[in-house]
Structure formats: C-alpha cells, structure tokens
Design a protein around this motif. Structure first.
Motif, PDB file in Angstrom:
ATOM      1  N   UNK A   1      52.861 -76.262  16.506  1.00 24.02           N
ATOM      2  CA  UNK A   1      51.881 -76.217  17.594  1.00 24.02           C
ATOM      3  C   UNK A   1      51.078 -77.515  17.658  1.00 24.02           C
TER       4      UNK A   1
ATOM      5  N   UNK B   1      54.152 -72.583  12.013  1.00 21.49           N
ATOM      6  CA  UNK B   1      53.776 -72.511  13.438  1.00 21.49           C
ATOM      7  C   UNK B   1      52.639 -73.477  13.734  1.00 21.49           C
ATOM      8  N   UNK B   2      51.785 -73.649  12.738  1.00 17.71           N
ATOM      9  CA  UNK B   2      50.684 -74.575  12.899  1.00 17.71           C
ATOM     10  C   UNK B   2      51.218 -76.003  13.025  1.00 17.71           C
TER      11      UNK B   2
ATOM     12  N   UNK C   1      55.302 -72.670  24.586  1.00 20.03           N
ATOM     13  CA  UNK C   1      55.420 -71.724  23.472  1.00 20.03           C
ATOM     14  C   UNK C   1      56.400 -70.603  23.802  1.00 20.03           C
TER      15      UNK C   1
ATOM     16  N   UNK D   1      42.879 -73.262  10.462  1.00 21.58           N
ATOM     17  CA  UNK D   1      44.281 -73.075  10.118  1.00 21.58           C
ATOM     18  C   UNK D   1      44.652 -71.631  10.479  1.00 21.58           C
ATOM     19  N   UNK D   2      45.805 -71.420  11.104  1.00 22.52           N
ATOM     20  CA  UNK D   2      46.207 -70.034  11.401  1.00 22.52           C
ATOM     21  C   UNK D   2      46.189 -69.149  10.149  1.00 22.52           C
ATOM     22  N   UNK D   3      46.349 -69.774   8.983  1.00 21.48           N
ATOM     23  CA  UNK D   3      46.275 -68.983   7.749  1.00 21.48           C
ATOM     24  C   UNK D   3      44.894 -68.356   7.563  1.00 21.48           C
TER      25      UNK D   3
ATOM     26  N   UNK E   1      47.742 -69.992  20.794  1.00 22.47           N
ATOM     27  CA  UNK E   1      48.749 -69.473  21.732  1.00 22.47           C
ATOM     28  C   UNK E   1      50.002 -69.026  20.981  1.00 22.47           C
ATOM     29  N   UNK E   2      50.428 -69.857  20.034  1.00 26.60           N
ATOM     30  CA  UNK E   2      51.642 -69.527  19.292  1.00 26.60           C
ATOM     31  C   UNK E   2      51.376 -68.379  18.299  1.00 26.60           C
ATOM     32  N   UNK E   3      50.209 -68.394  17.685  1.00 29.64           N
ATOM     33  CA  UNK E   3      49.873 -67.339  16.725  1.00 29.64           C
ATOM     34  C   UNK E   3      49.866 -65.972  17.411  1.00 29.64           C
TER      35      UNK E   3
ATOM     36  N   UNK F   1      41.892 -78.564  21.639  1.00 36.38           N
ATOM     37  CA  UNK F   1      43.224 -78.408  22.232  1.00 36.38           C
ATOM     38  C   UNK F   1      44.230 -77.983  21.168  1.00 36.38           C
ATOM     39  N   UNK F   2      44.044 -78.562  19.998  1.00 32.36           N
ATOM     40  CA  UNK F   2      44.912 -78.184  18.884  1.00 32.36           C
ATOM     41  C   UNK F   2      44.720 -76.700  18.575  1.00 32.36           C
TER      42      UNK F   2
ATOM     43  N   UNK G   1      47.468 -80.473  26.900  1.00 36.28           N
ATOM     44  CA  UNK G   1      46.107 -79.979  26.781  1.00 36.28           C
ATOM     45  C   UNK G   1      45.856 -78.942  27.861  1.00 36.28           C
TER      46      UNK G   1
ATOM     47  N   UNK H   1      51.656 -65.015  19.861  1.00 42.43           N
ATOM     48  CA  UNK H   1      53.037 -64.547  20.056  1.00 42.43           C
ATOM     49  C   UNK H   1      53.565 -63.925  18.772  1.00 42.43           C
ATOM     50  N   UNK H   2      53.273 -64.586  17.645  1.00 45.92           N
ATOM     51  CA  UNK H   2      53.738 -64.066  16.362  1.00 45.92           C
ATOM     52  C   UNK H   2      53.100 -62.699  16.076  1.00 45.92           C
TER      53      UNK H   2
ATOM     54  N   UNK I   1      51.077 -63.083   4.621  1.00 40.46           N
ATOM     55  CA  UNK I   1      49.740 -62.540   4.365  1.00 40.46           C
ATOM     56  C   UNK I   1      49.561 -61.162   5.001  1.00 40.46           C
TER      57      UNK I   1
ATOM     58  N   UNK J   1      50.899 -75.186  27.901  1.00 42.75           N
ATOM     59  CA  UNK J   1      51.044 -74.828  26.491  1.00 42.75           C
ATOM     60  C   UNK J   1      51.713 -73.462  26.380  1.00 42.75           C
TER      61      UNK J   1
ATOM     62  N   UNK K   1      59.868 -65.878  17.759  1.00 45.45           N
ATOM     63  CA  UNK K   1      58.887 -66.502  16.857  1.00 45.45           C
ATOM     64  C   UNK K   1      58.960 -66.013  15.407  1.00 45.45           C
ATOM     65  N   UNK K   2      59.173 -64.731  15.199  1.00 46.84           N
ATOM     66  CA  UNK K   2      59.221 -64.246  13.805  1.00 46.84           C
ATOM     67  C   UNK K   2      60.479 -64.782  13.121  1.00 46.84           C
TER      68      UNK K   2
ATOM     69  N   UNK L   1      52.683 -69.125   9.034  1.00 46.24           N
ATOM     70  CA  UNK L   1      51.476 -69.656   9.659  1.00 46.24           C
ATOM     71  C   UNK L   1      51.451 -71.177   9.557  1.00 46.24           C
TER      72      UNK L   1
ATOM     73  N   UNK M   1      39.905 -83.914  20.353  1.00 46.94           N
ATOM     74  CA  UNK M   1      40.977 -83.017  20.783  1.00 46.94           C
ATOM     75  C   UNK M   1      41.199 -81.830  19.852  1.00 46.94           C
TER      76      UNK M   1
ATOM     77  N   UNK N   1      43.781 -74.436  20.614  1.00 43.91           N
ATOM     78  CA  UNK N   1      44.387 -73.664  21.700  1.00 43.91           C
ATOM     79  C   UNK N   1      45.897 -73.521  21.509  1.00 43.91           C
ATOM     80  N   UNK N   2      46.538 -74.599  21.096  1.00 42.60           N
ATOM     81  CA  UNK N   2      48.002 -74.547  20.913  1.00 42.60           C
ATOM     82  C   UNK N   2      48.379 -73.626  19.752  1.00 42.60           C
ATOM     83  N   UNK N   3      47.642 -73.743  18.667  1.00 40.42           N
ATOM     84  CA  UNK N   3      47.947 -72.878  17.526  1.00 40.42           C
ATOM     85  C   UNK N   3      47.693 -71.415  17.878  1.00 40.42           C
TER      86      UNK N   3
END
Ligand code: SF4
Ligand code: SF4
Ligand code: FES
Lengths: 329, 161
Positions: free
Chosen positions: A282, A278-279, A297, B48-50, B87-89, B80-81, A288, B91-92, A316, A293, A303-304, A275, B77, B83-85
């Motif tokens: 990202x 990736x954070x 991605x 945080x994605x956590x 989007x990637x989260x 936007x941050x 924007x 996928x995971x 987690x 985006x 990704x894993x 996490x 912004x 949104x980016x996290x």
C-alpha cells in the motif's frame, strides 16, 4: 559414541517438505552418516508404538512438517515433543499454518458440507460424512477416525517449538545448515527462525534494478504482462512480497519470473506477516486520490491468499469465532 | 450479548490535528461517548496496520484512525499513506469475516473539536450495533521468547544460517 537419533513427521501438509529432504541429494549422505533416522513414516516402516516405546528425550531432534488440524496430529505433536530434545517446526505449515491454514476462513461444518455434499464433482445422495466413531454390526466393534478440528494451528500453537525452518518447502541450504548447527552444537537461542533475519530483496538478483523510491500506478498479475527477466518485479507492477519476506531461499521464484509469495514468512521484528506485506504494498501505490486508491486495491483479487498465503493461523487476528454455515465461495 | 457489554474502541490520533481537536473538545467541555481510548501518534502515516490488528486482537471491538485533512499533513503525505493502507486493510478484514465498519478513518483538523465529538459518538453507536468482536483467542505460541537483538546478532554472524 552412538549417532544422535533423529525423526521426521508430517501433519497437515502436502508432502513437499518430505520432497525437500530428498532434494538434499548427495548432502543427504552427510546427514545419514552423522545421524540415525529412527522415525520417518513417509519413507521408513516405523509405527507410533515405536515412538511410544522410546525414552523421553531419546530423539536428539525431530523435524515436524505440516499444520495441526486433527486430534491425531495433536497427539503426535505432543508425543514427539516429549520424546525429542529439540523439536523443529519444518516448513511454512508447521511454522505459520501454511496453505492448509487458509481453511480457517471456514469452519469444520462448512468444509464438510462443501467437500462431501455441495462441490459440483461430488455424488453423495445419502449425505455421508466422515464419522469419528462408527459401530459395526452387532459385535460391538467400532471403527474410529481422528477428530477434525474447526481450526488449523501452527505447531507452536500446540506444543513448544525450539526452532523453525521456514519455507514452502524449506530451502535445502537452510536444512543442511540447521542439521550441521545441531551436530556442531552451534545453535542460536531457542525460538529462532533458522534463516537470515533480513528481507529477501537483500539477496535478490534483481535488487540492483529496484528503484529507491517505487511508485506504482498499476498492479498487474504475471499472466497479464510480458515480464522483463532482469528488472525488479515490483517495479514492473507485479505484487512481489520480497520487501516483507525473510531471505534465505536465494529468490528462486523471482529468478523464474514469479513474484515472491512470502513463504519464508516475516523477519523477527514483524508480528503479523500479512499486515506487514499489505502495508509495504500500500505504501508504494502512487496515488493520493481516494477513488483511484480504492480502484487500485480492487485489483488485488484475493487479498487473504495474497498477503496471508502461508500465515493465516499465526496472524494476530487468528480467526473470527467460527460461524455456522457458509460454503467456500 | 451481555447487558454489561460496552463497545471498546481504540483511537489512533495524529498529534498535529485530530489529537489537538480532541483536546479542544475536552477544553470546550463537549461531552462524547467514553468508549474510546486515545493513542497519540505523531502522524497517521505512522500507524502500522499491525497496530490496528493488535488492538482488535487484544480486545478492541473497533478502531478509529484520525489524521489531518488531505494536503494538511505535517509531514506532507503521511495521511495519504494511511489512506492507502487503510483501504487495503479493510479489504483484508472483510475477507476475514470482520465487518469493515469496525475500522474507520477520519480527517479532523485541530479546530474541529465538534467533529471529534460527533465521530466518537457515531463510532460508539456503530460498534454497539455490530456487537462485540468475537475472535477466537489465538493459542499462545509455545515459543521461547527470543530477544530481538539476540536473533539479529545471531543472523548477522551467520550463525543461524
Ligand atoms: S521486490 Fe522482488 S524482484 Fe524486486 S528486489 Fe525485492 S525480491 Fe527482488
Ligand atoms: S522467493 Fe519467496 S515464495 Fe519463493 S521460495 Fe523465496 S520466500 Fe518463498
Ligand atoms: S501529521 Fe497529521 S496526518 Fe500526518
């Protein structure tokens, strides 16, 4: 005074950690001089019964590499815990689950089906799969094999661990420092990962070329570009996980033009390496726009495997309750 | 699925927009599904994605993230941050076998109380359809709890190298 006794053991691992011990080169002499190695199956002929015969706590320290997948590995972990004053998780697999832990994306059934039946290279017309117990003939004699569990676990998900030596495999310098700290009785509080608690970028030779504010328009893979051998890899659009990874390895991968894949795991403040990684990535994407985006991605193929390469069992979410079937894609 | 089961949702709302909208919905006495526990954060960019994973790991069946509309973030912004996290989260999560619909991001401005009502209802329904998120409980790490400060101090002395 007799020398402190030390053991090495391996569970679900590739053998690279054993190599790391050999990589100590002449430093190994210092170690051998100071300790007595009484258990090391990969190099010395000692048996489980020798360990069973030891007194509790007889081993001053035992270094266990590899993740825990089978019943036998569980038993050995428990036995070595009982016989050791210090149990040290050695290497990524033992620390966080490691590469073998990626198999937690599937369960036992799916793995057996694929490996013993469906993989294109397999010929197994009778569909034979490993059995835990097999009766032979009529004399009642039975062969047994360890049970293969559904889930791969890190060492501390099975027994109490005193220290962690991170890395795939752990860097020589960290091993030597750990051994010396044990001998000099200068260990930090229990539970500590025996590596500096700051990000890899801090010790990366490319750090001076890392811009204060990164803004990535594209993500690239190492084979797609001519890599500049001095400039920060992230700044070149490569997925370098240095910002999310603990330092201590002195960035050998980065020095060889390969982005860091995060084998030393996270720093102490992070609960979930993937996490965090990736954070970090990202946050650096310079867009924007929702569509753009999403497209960017999508360029992260796996990704894993990218963010949890060494730490899926320790994540987690750990894993979804195994659902039956579904071979590896 | 037991009959007693009710979807549990954790909602992270930014204080400037979505949280204020939820307040407005409350003041306006708009009824909506009571399945979400709201956690107020300064900005969606603070999520945080956590946090999302921790919520899911500790028993939430879904997570809702609410922030200001694009262009409206109090800190320029942050959304936007987010949104980016996000989007990637997603996928995971998908790759881990977790339905991505369990995590939802919505832009809701301070005046859109009705939208909070709608999204909360939809989210509860969505999760109800998906059923409980069954995670295998990670075995508790058998690890002496290190106090963060201690560990940091040790490594900066170089003691732990
Ligand atoms: S991102 Fe990678 S290449 Fe850049 S400074 Fe950090 S570790 Fe070095
Ligand atoms: S650079 Fe990254 S992947 Fe390579 S050894 Fe260091 S931590 Fe591991
Ligand atoms: S303040 Fe609302 S999203 Fe940043």
């Amino acid at each position: 005074m007799s020398k402190p006794k030390v053991g090495f053991y391996w569970c679900a691992s590739c053998g690279g950690c054993e190599e790391a011990v050999v990589d100590l080169a002449e430093d190994v002499l210092k170690v051998v001089e100071a300790v007595e190695i009484v258990f090391w199956p990969v190099a010395l002929d000692f048996k489980r019964s020798d360990v069973e015969a030891m007194k509790d706590g007889e081993l001053a320290a035992c270094f266990v590499n590899g993740a825990i997948r089978t019943s036998e590995q569980e038993e050995m972990a428990e036995l070595l815990r009982q016989k050791s004053q210090l149990l040290i998780a050695f290497g990524s697999c033992s620390h966080l689950g490691g590469v073998p832990g990626l198999a937690n994306l599937w369960d036992r059934q799916a793995i057996f089906d694929y490996v013993y039946k469906e993989a294109p290279s397999v010929t197994n017309p009778d569909g034979v799969v490993p059995q835990e117990r097999l009766k032979l003939g009529s004399n009642g004699y039975a062969l047994t094999l360890p049970a293969f569990r559904d889930t791969v676990r890190a060492l501390d998900q099975v027994v109490e661990v005193d220290y962690y030596l991170p890395g795939c495999p752990p860097p020589v310098k960290l091993i030597v420092n750990a051994v010396m700290a044990i001998l000099d009785n200068k260990l930090p509080p229990k539970g500590t990962v025996l590596a500096p608690d700051k990000a890899l970028c801090e010790e990366c030779p490319r750090k001076p070329t890392k811009p204060d504010k990164l803004a990535l328009k594209e993500l690239k893979r190492p084979h797609q570009i001519q890599i500049d051998s001095e400039k920060c890899l992230l700044a070149q659009g490569l997925l370098c996980l240095g910002p999310a990874t603990r330092s201590g390895c002195e960035a050998p991968c980065v020095s060889a033009n390969m982005p860091c894949t995060g084998c030393l795991g996270p720093t102490s403040r992070v609960k979930d390496y993937g996490a965090k990684a990736l954070s970090a990535i990202a946050s650096l994407i310079d867009s924007e726009d929702e569509k753009e985006i999403a497209n960017l991605m999508e360029q992260i193929v796996d990704p894993i495997g990218t963010f949890y390469r060494y730490s899926l069992p320790a994540s987690l979410l750990h894993r979804r309750v195994p659902h039956k079937g579904g071979a590896p894609a | 699925m037991s009959e007693q089961w009710e979807p549990r949702v954790v909602a992270f709302f930014c204080t400037w927009c979505t949280y204020t909208a939820a307040d407005l919905a409350g003041i306006s006495r708009m009824a909506y599904a009571p399945n979400a526990r709201i956690v107020r954060v300064m900005c969606s960019g603070r999520i945080d994605p956590q946090f999302v994973l921790k919520a899911l790991a500790d028993g939430a069946d879904g997570v809702l993230i609410g922030g200001c509309h694009p262009g409206d973030c109090h800190y320029q912004s942050g959304n936007y941050k987010a949104l980016r996290r996000y989007t990637l989260l997603k996928r995971v999560l998908t790759e881990m076998g977790i339905e991505p619909e369990r995590v939802r991001l919505e832009w809701i401005s301070a005046s859109e109380g009705d939208r909070v009502q709608k999204v909360m209802n939809e989210m509860a329904e969505q999760i109800r359809r998906l059923g409980p998120l069954r995670l295998e409980r990670p075995p508790k790490p058998h690890r002496a709890a290190v106090k963060e400060r201690e560990a940091v101090a040790v490594s900066s002395q170089g003691g732990a190298r």
